[in-house]
Design a protein around this motif. Structure first.
Motif, PDB file in Angstrom:
ATOM      1  N   SER A  59       0.797  -1.216  -0.161  1.00 47.85           N
ATOM      2  CA  SER A  59       0.126  -0.063  -0.037  1.00 47.85           C
ATOM      3  C   SER A  59       0.824   1.252   0.149  1.00 47.85           C
ATOM      4  O   SER A  59       1.793   1.433   0.792  1.00 47.85           O
ATOM      5  N   VAL A  60       0.586   2.247  -0.741  1.00 54.76           N
ATOM      6  CA  VAL A  60       1.347   3.399  -1.007  1.00 54.76           C
ATOM      7  C   VAL A  60       0.346   4.702  -1.039  1.00 54.76           C
ATOM      8  O   VAL A  60      -0.745   4.686  -1.897  1.00 54.76           O
ATOM      9  N   VAL A  93      -2.773   2.074  -4.511  1.00 53.42           N
ATOM     10  CA  VAL A  93      -2.023   3.523  -4.392  1.00 53.42           C
ATOM     11  C   VAL A  93      -2.835   4.575  -4.520  1.00 53.42           C
ATOM     12  O   VAL A  93      -4.056   4.396  -5.070  1.00 53.42           O
ATOM     13  N   LEU A 128       2.543   7.494 -11.405  1.00 52.00           N
ATOM     14  CA  LEU A 128       2.443   6.092 -10.947  1.00 52.00           C
ATOM     15  C   LEU A 128       3.185   5.180 -12.109  1.00 52.00           C
ATOM     16  O   LEU A 128       2.357   5.173 -13.420  1.00 52.00           O
ATOM     17  N   ALA A 140      -6.028   1.644  -7.898  1.00 51.47           N
ATOM     18  CA  ALA A 140      -5.095   3.053  -7.776  1.00 51.47           C
ATOM     19  C   ALA A 140      -6.333   4.200  -8.100  1.00 51.47           C
ATOM     20  O   ALA A 140      -7.210   3.865  -8.975  1.00 51.47           O
TER      21      ALA A 140
END
Length: 296
Positions: free
Chosen positions: A87-88, A166, A172, A183
């Motif tokens: 996870s970002v 994300v 990205l 995302a």
């Protein structure tokens, strides 16, 4: 001497034999089915995980790894995960990248937890985060959660096995061996080099470029501020909606393709086995088997 068999008794005996044979057949089927299922669960890696969860061999957590590194003049965060969730999340706040790694393993491989290494380093304008797993141990993983300043220009992710999430970053790039990509709220472009699994991209301000998607997952692209280019989709059904630019697809794969509300042009080169549904495509449309715009 003549033996006489009562017809009613004969019928009753026949019914008993038929019923007994049916019950024996079902018992043999259930026994063979059970043996086959257990064999598959034990022999194949995905089945092995299910087998262990059923038998109570659950994942046991190890010591949490925490790290932080100042962004400084870095322009790229490069992440190389292995097995596990990644996870970002972009946030306002201190100009530092904060990393948390949570390892876990089965009871059999718990002794290998201390062998997992979470590395952070700087290389020029890049911040690098990597996860090193012990070799030859399959039932072990590290879930990684990363918080990054939302003004960092670019995030690049590779993950061998596991879902990737994300949000709130500027640009990205992702390459995922097996898993999924979710995302949302990306301020710039999104580039997907490879993915085996499902993909969901929501509220992307820039362009979306996808080289290759495989597996049996679903593709969902919604709210794209630029154009969409998908070179090859060998995954499941795809839904593309609310795109301000063009949509260009090399191969639409074998699933259903649903395209809605596209301000630009739509071009599909190959559609080997699926169906295409269009609604609200403003520009020109080129799909297999038709040189003219179909009714939408």
């Amino acid at each position: 001497m003549i033996f006489y068999e009562d017809p009613e008794e004969q019928k009753g005996s026949l019914k008993v034999r038929v019923f007994r044979n049916i019950m024996l057949g079902w018992a043999m089927f259930i026994a063979l089915f059970g043996v086959g299922v257990v064999s598959l669960l034990i022999l194949f890696p995905p089945g092995e995980a299910i087998y262990r969860s059923i038998t109570g061999d659950s994942c046991e957590s190890g010591t949490t790894h925490n790290s932080a590194i100042d962004v400084g003049d870095a322009t790229v965060l490069r992440i190389a995960g292995d097995r596990g969730d990644l996870s970002v999340e972009g946030r306002n706040g201190p100009a530092a990248v904060q990393i948390e790694g949570r390892p876990c393993a089965s009871r059999v491989s718990k002794r290998h937890l201390d062998s997992i290494v979470l590395n952070t380093s700087r290389n020029g304008d890049e911040i690098i985060v990597t996860v090193d797993m012990p070799r030859g141990v399959d039932d072990i993983r590290m879930d990684v959660r990363i918080f990054v300043p939302n003004n960092l220009p670019r995030v690049e992710i590779t993950n061998s096995d596991g879902p990737v999430f994300v949000s709130n970053v500027r640009e990205l790039q992702a390459a995922i061996g097996y898993g999924s990509l979710d995302a949302m709220r990306i301020d710039g472009n999104v580039s997907v080099l490879e993915l085996e699994g499902s993909m969901s991209l929501i509220d992307i301000e820039g362009d979306v470029a996808v080289e290759s998607i495989r597996g049996y997952g679903q593709v969902d692209l919604t709210g794209i501020g630029g154009s969409v280019v998908i070179a090859e989709n060998e995954s499941g059904p795809a839904r593309i909606s609310d795109v301000l630019g063009n949509v260009t697809i090399g191969s639409a794969g074998f699933g259903h393709l649903n395209v809605m509300n596209v301000a630009g042009n739509l071009s599909v080169q190959e559609n080997p086995g699926g169906h295409i549904t269009l609604d609200g495509v403003i520009g020109s449309v080129r799909i297999p088997g038709s040189e003219e715009r179909p009714d939408t």
